[in-house]
Design an enzyme around this catalytic site. Structure first.
Site, PDB file in Angstrom:
ATOM      1  N   GLU A  61       0.815  -1.228   0.000  1.00 41.68           N
ATOM      2  CA  GLU A  61       0.000   0.000   0.000  1.00 41.68           C
ATOM      3  C   GLU A  61       0.846   1.274   0.000  1.00 41.68           C
ATOM      4  O   GLU A  61       0.535   2.229  -0.711  1.00 41.68           O
ATOM      5  CB  GLU A  61      -0.958   0.014   1.201  1.00 41.68           C
ATOM      6  CG  GLU A  61      -2.133  -0.956   1.083  1.00 41.68           C
ATOM      7  CD  GLU A  61      -1.825  -2.344   1.603  1.00 41.68           C
ATOM      8  OE1 GLU A  61      -0.676  -2.573   2.063  1.00 41.68           O
ATOM      9  OE2 GLU A  61      -2.707  -3.215   1.556  1.00 41.68           O
ATOM     10  N   HIS A 130      -9.231  -5.274  10.881  1.00 46.33           N
ATOM     11  CA  HIS A 130      -9.904  -5.085   9.594  1.00 46.33           C
ATOM     12  C   HIS A 130     -11.196  -4.282   9.729  1.00 46.33           C
ATOM     13  O   HIS A 130     -12.009  -4.270   8.814  1.00 46.33           O
ATOM     14  CB  HIS A 130     -10.235  -6.445   8.961  1.00 46.33           C
ATOM     15  CG  HIS A 130      -9.049  -7.144   8.392  1.00 46.33           C
ATOM     16  ND1 HIS A 130      -7.949  -7.472   9.145  1.00 46.33           N
ATOM     17  CD2 HIS A 130      -8.789  -7.580   7.129  1.00 46.33           C
ATOM     18  CE1 HIS A 130      -7.063  -8.092   8.364  1.00 46.33           C
ATOM     19  NE2 HIS A 130      -7.548  -8.159   7.144  1.00 46.33           N
TER      20      HIS A 130
END
Lengths: 325, 376
Positions: A61, A130
């Protein structure tokens, strides 16, 4: 001509239309191309638009988001998917130090027309790592714009605007909303950032929310009317920054009572900002303290039975509303 | 010689690397085609640019000690040859981005001393209107994209610039500079992988001045030898060359840029160089983690300005008197820049919230909907 499509399809239409409109727009992210998207938002786009416009990135990322920031400085318009917004934390330096400040530190010589999008929500039993909802973190950064659509209609219109915007726009979606069907007109439309939407009119109470909490508030408003004869107005912020304060204040001046609802944690959250703003600007219009409903203040719990409890439910909103009505 | 607690295998300072390389005359590199095409005026320009950078920084150092400049001031003195050699090869589609030690790169690409000095003073006439400071110079019209303060943070941006060139079908490159202290940052390694995976014409230029702040390479890198060798882990070309000779630097940069232009392949180049001053002006330990002799040894043997001056005198391009004149002009230019900065206006309070959002600054429809700032 209206029709019903789900939230993910609405986003996909926005992406496809913008890819066709502007050759500088491309999509990049993990599994967005050949896998068709972890949540199928980008399904079919790679087959249709090819390798140049729809790019599979390795799990990297900081690398690919930083790359997008750099590419945007030369005029490209990357739309970067985070499989979960929780993964933004490994790209924080790129998303904040670079994307949010490069215009400022260059005295306006540069700008950074990027979109970062993906789901930011709990409630799917995937544990704390998450399940983050970082709209308050990114909303805290001048230079960034943050959008949290609740419906398919809003998701499409806001996404198209985000892609055309010349500043970094971070769009936070919700996996629990991806399959929800809504009326969405055929053809092109955009929704400006910084304009809230009154999703339900009412005269007795204002519920202010964003993202999936809007849906929770709409259900709560039904219960309040059916069981308690309280007519609640639901204000959907849609955009966190820029923020439509006027629509909130107009509603408060009509109803005199407010509950601010969010799926984020209470401390330094969006609700805290809205609450402070209301007491400062509409103090004399209030008939009760501004109340808040947020997620229970702990990391997102895995246990399916308890995660349901941790996030605001319609009954939680009803209970809080009754406490000030 | 080897500090306690370090194996000999791991002990490699920039000085030992330097001492292994006999300081050549650069003569063999002068013969390379890329240097053969140089006109005498080009060679003098390189010297002038180096001298200008040094005078600018000496003057800014003085201003700092007088309290005219806030924050940090990371001086490039000793490394000037690297930036000017790279800049000398840039065509219209070649771009540059660097870290916080950016004054040399900025002047090398053609930014003016006035705008750079005024930025240090925090004045409205600065290149970033006084909003960026020493570490954040930008000149997109000169293909210069900063000036970045976070170590390694610019490495994905450099990748993105080169990605954009490829996307737009342009034959170009991005020279992305970093220090030896940045090679251990994760963002750099992610960038290397993506650059090689996607054939991105980016050149990572490690200016190895031996110390990441006060930590030597021996104490920071698991690789005992060249930092650029990490490229092998990413199936990427790498190269190492000395940083004190303009001919050698130009030859080395040219190889990497040629690879970028013709093969769209990335390269890591590592350049042995040395900073005479501390990590920043505020580095109180700049003579603690290394010896005074080490600094003197480098200055005496390898100072890039002295060496290039001598090269040009030997070639009959300039005389000592020409050099003195050139140095004098640069000194005056730096002094005038300081006066310009001194006399320039401060930014106004209203400027604090300008240049945050493009849409707000341009009063577009998007900039006018909703509230962007929250002080009232």
């Amino acid at each position: 001509m209206s029709r019903q499509i789900d939230y993910r399809t609405a986003i996909r239409e926005a992406l496809a239309e913008e890819i066709e409109r502007d050759p500088n727009v491309f999509i990049i992210g993990e599994e967005v191309a050949q896998y068709n998207g972890a949540y199928k938002v980008t399904q079919g786009l790679w087959a249709k638009y090819g390798d140049k416009r729809v790019i599979d990135a390795p799990i990297s990322e900081a690398g690919f988001i930083g790359m997008g920031v750099g590419a945007s400085m030369l005029g490209l318009r990357p739309v970067m998917e985070l499989m979960f917004w929780s993964f933004a934390y490994v790209a924080f330096d790129q998303m904040i130090n670079n994307a949010a400040t490069v215009r400022y530190m260059s005295g306006g010589l540069l700008h950074c027309p990027i979109v970062v999008r993906g789901p930011a929500n709990g409630g799917t039993n995937v544990g704390a790592t998450h399940s983050h909802t970082p709209e308050n973190l990114f909303g805290n950064m001048p230079g960034l714009k943050v959008v949290c659509p609740a419906t398919a209609y809003d998701a499409k219109g806001l996404m198209k605007t985000a892609i055309r915007d010349n500043d970094p726009v971070y769009v936070m979606e919700n996996t629990k909303l991806y399959g929800e069907l809504w009326d969405v007109p055929e053809g092109e439309y955009t929704i400006p950032l910084g304009v809230a939407d009154v999703k339900r009119s009412g005269s007795d109470l204002t519920l202010v929310a964003h993202g999936r909490a809007v849906i929770t508030c709409l259900k709560a408003a039904e219960l309040l009317e059916a069981e308690h004869d309280i007519k609640a107005e639901v204000v959907d912020l849609r955009s966190i920054r820029p923020l439509d304060e006027q629509t909130i204040l107009d509603s408060v001046r009509k109803t005199h009572r407010v509950v601010v609802v969010e799926e984020n944690k209470p401390f330094c959250g969006v609700g805290a900002q809205i609450t402070a703003m209301i007491q400062e600007k509409a103090f004399d219009d209030l008939d009760a303290p501004v109340a808040r409903v947020s997620a229970i203040d702990a990391p997102a719990i895995y246990s399916p039975r308890l995660e349901e409890v941790q996030l605001p439910r319609p009954m939680d909103v009803v209970t809080k509303a009754l406490s000030i009505c | 010689m080897v500090p306690a607690g370090f194996s000999k295998r791991h002990y490699l300072t920039i000085m030992s690397a330097i001492l292994k390389n006999e300081p050549g005359t650069g003569a063999q590199f002068a013969q390379e085609a890329i240097n053969q095409t140089l006109e005498p005026s080009d060679k003098v320009r390189f010297l002038r640019d180096m001298v200008r950078i040094r005078n600018f920084e000496e003057r800014s150092n003085k201003a700092y000690s007088q309290g005219r400049i806030g924050g940090f001031l990371h001086l490039y003195i000793g490394q000037e040859s690297v930036a000017i050699s790279a800049a000398s090869l840039m065509g219209p589609n070649d771009h540059m981005i660097t870290a916080y030690r950016d004054h040399g790169h900025a002047l090398a690409v053609g930014m003016s001393m006035n705008e750079c000095m005024a930025e240090l003073y925090g004045k409205a006439t600065g290149c970033s209107k006084g909003k960026g400071g020493s570490m954040h110079y930008f000149a997109p019209d000169k293909n210069f994209w900063g000036g970045h303060g976070i170590v390694g943070g610019q490495t994905p941006l450099g990748l993105g610039i080169a990605f954009a060139l490829k996307y737009q079908g342009k034959t170009g490159s991005c020279l992305c500079f970093l220090g030896d202290g940045a090679v251990n940052q994760g963002a750099f390694h992610e960038s290397l992988n993506l650059a090689s995976l996607w054939d991105i014409p980016v050149i990572y230029v490690i200016e190895n001045n031996g110390y990441s702040m006060g930590t030597s390479q021996a104490r920071s890198s698991a690789y005992p030898e060249y930092l650029a060798k990490r490229a092998e882990g990413y199936n990427m070309a790498w190269d190492v060359f000395n940083g004190w000779d303009v001919y050698e630097l130009r030859a080395g940069f040219h190889r990497a840029m040629h690879r970028a232009h013709t093969e769209s392949r990335p390269t890591i180049v590592e350049i042995a160089t040395y900073r005479y001053r501390g990590h920043s002006v505020a580095d109180a330990n700049s003579k603690v983690y290394r010896t005074k002799e080490e600094i003197e040894q480098y200055e005496n043997l390898f100072d890039p300005i002295t060496r290039w001056k001598n090269t040009l005198i030997n070639e009959g391009v300039i005389t000592e008197e020409d050099y003195r004149q050139l140095n004098h002009e640069a000194l005056q230019e730096a002094e005038a820049a300081a006066q310009f900065a001194e006399q320039s206006p401060w930014p106004t309070e209203a400027d604090i919230t300008a240049d945050v959002y493009h849409e707000v600054d341009h009063q577009t429809e998007s900039g006018l909907t909703g509230k962007h700032f929250f002080n009232d």
